[in-house]
Motif scaffolding. Structure first.
Motif, PDB file in Angstrom:
ATOM      1  N   PRO A   1      -2.197  10.443   7.047  1.00  0.00           N
ATOM      2  CA  PRO A   1      -2.354   8.515   6.647  1.00  0.00           C
ATOM      3  C   PRO A   1      -2.772   8.606   5.430  1.00  0.00           C
ATOM      4  O   PRO A   1      -3.594   9.699   4.081  1.00  0.00           O
ATOM      5  CB  PRO A   1      -4.000   9.158   8.154  1.00  0.00           C
ATOM      6  CG  PRO A   1      -4.111  10.578   7.468  1.00  0.00           C
ATOM      7  CD  PRO A   1      -2.834  11.877   7.210  1.00  0.00           C
ATOM      8  N   GLU A   2      -2.094   7.586   5.188  1.00  0.00           N
ATOM      9  CA  GLU A   2      -3.588   7.047   4.003  1.00  0.00           C
ATOM     10  C   GLU A   2      -4.040   5.575   3.963  1.00  0.00           C
ATOM     11  O   GLU A   2      -3.531   4.995   4.521  1.00  0.00           O
ATOM     12  CB  GLU A   2      -1.916   6.764   3.090  1.00  0.00           C
ATOM     13  CG  GLU A   2      -1.355   8.007   2.610  1.00  0.00           C
ATOM     14  CD  GLU A   2       0.344   7.286   1.314  1.00  0.00           C
ATOM     15  OE1 GLU A   2      -0.474   8.004  -0.139  1.00  0.00           O
ATOM     16  OE2 GLU A   2       1.071   7.048   1.800  1.00  0.00           O
ATOM     17  N   PHE A   3      -5.193   5.008   3.858  1.00  0.00           N
ATOM     18  CA  PHE A   3      -5.632   3.716   3.371  1.00  0.00           C
ATOM     19  C   PHE A   3      -5.391   3.579   2.244  1.00  0.00           C
ATOM     20  O   PHE A   3      -5.868   4.570   0.946  1.00  0.00           O
ATOM     21  CB  PHE A   3      -7.023   4.050   3.405  1.00  0.00           C
ATOM     22  CG  PHE A   3      -7.373   5.182   4.532  1.00  0.00           C
ATOM     23  CD1 PHE A   3      -6.096   5.080   6.082  1.00  0.00           C
ATOM     24  CD2 PHE A   3      -8.480   5.664   5.603  1.00  0.00           C
ATOM     25  CE1 PHE A   3      -6.505   5.150   7.501  1.00  0.00           C
ATOM     26  CE2 PHE A   3      -8.751   5.565   7.221  1.00  0.00           C
ATOM     27  CZ  PHE A   3      -7.749   6.086   7.464  1.00  0.00           C
ATOM     28  N   TYR A   4      -5.252   2.287   1.581  1.00  0.00           N
ATOM     29  CA  TYR A   4      -5.156   1.458   0.639  1.00  0.00           C
ATOM     30  C   TYR A   4      -5.946  -0.055   0.140  1.00  0.00           C
ATOM     31  O   TYR A   4      -5.843  -0.514   1.727  1.00  0.00           O
ATOM     32  CB  TYR A   4      -3.764   1.492   0.042  1.00  0.00           C
ATOM     33  CG  TYR A   4      -3.589   1.014  -1.443  1.00  0.00           C
ATOM     34  CD1 TYR A   4      -4.367   0.588  -2.276  1.00  0.00           C
ATOM     35  CD2 TYR A   4      -2.872  -0.506  -1.441  1.00  0.00           C
ATOM     36  CE1 TYR A   4      -3.919  -0.020  -3.723  1.00  0.00           C
ATOM     37  CE2 TYR A   4      -3.560  -1.289  -2.066  1.00  0.00           C
ATOM     38  CZ  TYR A   4      -3.435  -1.308  -3.508  1.00  0.00           C
ATOM     39  OH  TYR A   4      -3.902  -1.545  -4.170  1.00  0.00           O
ATOM     40  N   HIS A   5      -6.997   0.048  -0.007  1.00  0.00           N
ATOM     41  CA  HIS A   5      -7.917  -1.595  -0.657  1.00  0.00           C
ATOM     42  C   HIS A   5      -7.000  -2.600  -1.093  1.00  0.00           C
ATOM     43  O   HIS A   5      -7.121  -2.175  -2.237  1.00  0.00           O
ATOM     44  CB  HIS A   5      -9.137  -1.226  -0.801  1.00  0.00           C
ATOM     45  CG  HIS A   5      -9.922  -2.561  -0.490  1.00  0.00           C
ATOM     46  ND1 HIS A   5     -10.394  -2.971  -1.363  1.00  0.00           N
ATOM     47  CD2 HIS A   5      -8.959  -3.983   0.084  1.00  0.00           C
ATOM     48  CE1 HIS A   5     -10.770  -4.392  -1.112  1.00  0.00           C
ATOM     49  NE2 HIS A   5     -10.510  -4.966  -0.284  1.00  0.00           N
ATOM     50  N   ASN A   6      -6.357  -3.603  -1.038  1.00  0.00           N
ATOM     51  CA  ASN A   6      -5.494  -4.257  -1.510  1.00  0.00           C
ATOM     52  C   ASN A   6      -6.224  -5.280  -1.667  1.00  0.00           C
ATOM     53  O   ASN A   6      -6.436  -6.563  -1.083  1.00  0.00           O
ATOM     54  CB  ASN A   6      -4.568  -5.070  -0.262  1.00  0.00           C
ATOM     55  CG  ASN A   6      -3.579  -5.938  -1.304  1.00  0.00           C
ATOM     56  OD1 ASN A   6      -3.810  -6.666  -2.220  1.00  0.00           O
ATOM     57  ND2 ASN A   6      -2.200  -5.478  -0.767  1.00  0.00           N
TER      58      ASN A   6
END
Length: 475
Positions: A357-362
């Motif tokens: 899983p990956e989280f990224y704040h755009n």
């Protein structure tokens, strides 16, 4: 101001806007608060999974007569002790009605049978037939119109039971309902029977024929593609069943064997390649027979993966199954040292797992992008795209938010492409989140049964699914 100067001015202004506007957005977003994100690591397990639409099955036979039967009691007695399978093959013999319509009493019994089966936690593989003894010529109706009429009579039952039925095998004809030794084996007759069966059943039920050659003769298709299958009114739902699986070079007549200039030629490899393509879109299953070279464990795994086999008979052939139980897995990984039978059970159909899983704040769009990389290490694909969801659980308030993820897991065909990865995605607007810590969960739901799909990771599912990480917002 000269024209050249004006041009240079606007160029500088444009560059400034390109740089400054996103920077302002970043500054504004950061002003609203800080976001901390953490994702967890996942590892494959060798655990047994009970999921819908896959696995070993047991066979149950019912002879339909006019005699009144307590089918609820009969079904309960027959299924006693079978609490570990998700699929059942139900064979329904209509030989008592070979000379005409199924009687009112016979139809009442068929309806009662399906009602009794509805109380079980099973999906059904259903096969109607006239012969159980390999003596089809004694029991098959004299005219094809009788068979077509029986199909028409069953329409109401089959539509009512559509939520139970996974695959409807055969065209009612042939020894053991296997479409051989029948006078209705011509292309026109088979097409008429399949066309009728298509018209009396809902599209969610897969139909099945005994051999790849029969599939091509009925559909008149030789080149396969997703577009072609979707554009053909029958091809997209006709699957295969093989009750001679791995039995010999021809799988007992499943593939053509012939002589050319004194040499024996088999189409086994070509037909395996055909199945590898076709069964990306429709299921394949049956039973293995006769202890021989082709069903030695390593050879069996290779061909079962190529054929994308989803379901197998748990009781047949006992010699072959015993041979698998005595074999040991030598490949590196979580299955090393496991017996071959258990290895094959775990790989029938689909076996999904979270790879990463990956989280990224755009910051430009001010949303959190969540990606879940998925794999399928089973022999076959999913044939219905499950509903994929993220659940953000608020530890402080006890509530949760739900976001649906995009991506088609049917594209993970498994088999010889078990290393392939597919990304599921979801965007979470930051302005929908409170300044709290969320536990992020991932879940898949089977669209046919409504059951939660169990994944092949070491982590267990909790109340909200598989925990893949955390998101924390602070002022």
């Amino acid at each position: 101001m000269k024209r050249t100067d004006r041009t240079n001015f606007f160029r500088v202004l444009l560059v400034a806007l390109i740089v400054i506007v996103p920077l302002c957005i970043v500054i504004l977003n950061n002003y609203q608060g800080n976001i901390r994100m953490e994702t967890y690591r996942f590892k494959e397990s060798a655990r047994e999974l009970r999921n819908p639409g896959r696995g070993f099955y047991n066979l149950y036979r019912y002879m339909i007569t006019d005699e009144k039967v307590n089918y609820w009691q009969l079904v309960q007695e027959m299924y006693r002790g079978d609490d570990h399978t998700s699929l059942s093959l139900v064979e329904i013999n209509l030989q008592n009605y070979r000379d005409g319509e199924v009687s009112e009493a016979g139809m009442t019994n068929i309806e009662a049978l399906f009602q009794a089966l509805k109380d079980l936690d099973r999906q059904l593989i259903v096969r109607f037939m006239y012969d159980w003894n390999g003596e089809n010529e004694k029991y098959e109706p004299e005219t094809i119109d009788t068979i077509l009429r029986h199909m028409e009579q069953l329409e109401g039952v089959l539509r009512e039971a559509s939520g139970q039925i996974f695959v409807l095998q055969g065209l009612f004809i042939g020894n053991w309902g296997e479409m051989n030794s029948t006078k209705y084996s011509g292309d026109e007759d088979m097409f008429r029977l399949m066309e009728k069966l298509d018209s009396v059943t809902v599209p969610s039920i897969y139909l099945a024929v005994r051999t790849p050659a029969q599939w091509r003769r009925i559909t008149r298709m030789h080149q396969l593609s997703e577009e072609a299958l979707e554009g053909h009114f029958l091809a997209g739902r006709i699957s295969l069943y093989n009750d001679g699986m791995l039995g010999n070079e021809s799988d007992y007549g499943t593939y053509r064997v012939y002589e050319v200039q004194g040499k024996t030629v088999t189409e086994r490899e070509q037909e395996l390649a055909f199945q590898e393509e076709l069964c990306r879109y429709v299921p394949n299953g049956g039973e293995v027979i006769d202890n021989n070279f082709y069903n030695d464990f390593d050879n069996a795994v290779k061909d079962l993966a190529t054929m994308h086999v989803t379901y197998l008979n748990e009781k047949h052939d006992q010699e072959v199954l015993k041979k698998w139980k005595e074999a040991k897995v030598t490949e590196d990984g979580c299955f090393k040292g496991m017996d071959g039978y258990s290895y094959i059970e775990r790989h029938l159909g689909y076996r999904l797992l979270i790879r990463k899983p990956e989280f990224y704040h755009n910051t430009f769009m001010d949303h959190i992008e969540v990606k879940v990389a998925m794999g399928n290490v089973g022999f076959a694909p999913l044939y219905s795209n499950p509903k994929a969801e993220l659940i953000l659980y608020d530890r402080d308030l006890g509530g949760y938010l739900t976001y649906e993820m995009s991506g088609d897991l049917r594209k993970l065909s498994g088999g010889n492409e078990s290393g392939k990865t597919l990304i599921l995605r979801a965007d979470i607007p930051v302005d929908e989140l409170l300044h709290v810590k969320y536990d992020v969960y991932f879940t898949l739901t089977d669209p046919v049964t409504g059951a939660k799909i169990v994944l092949a990771n070491e982590q267990d599912a909790g109340e909200y699914g598989y925990e893949i990480g955390t998101i924390e917002l602070s002022k």
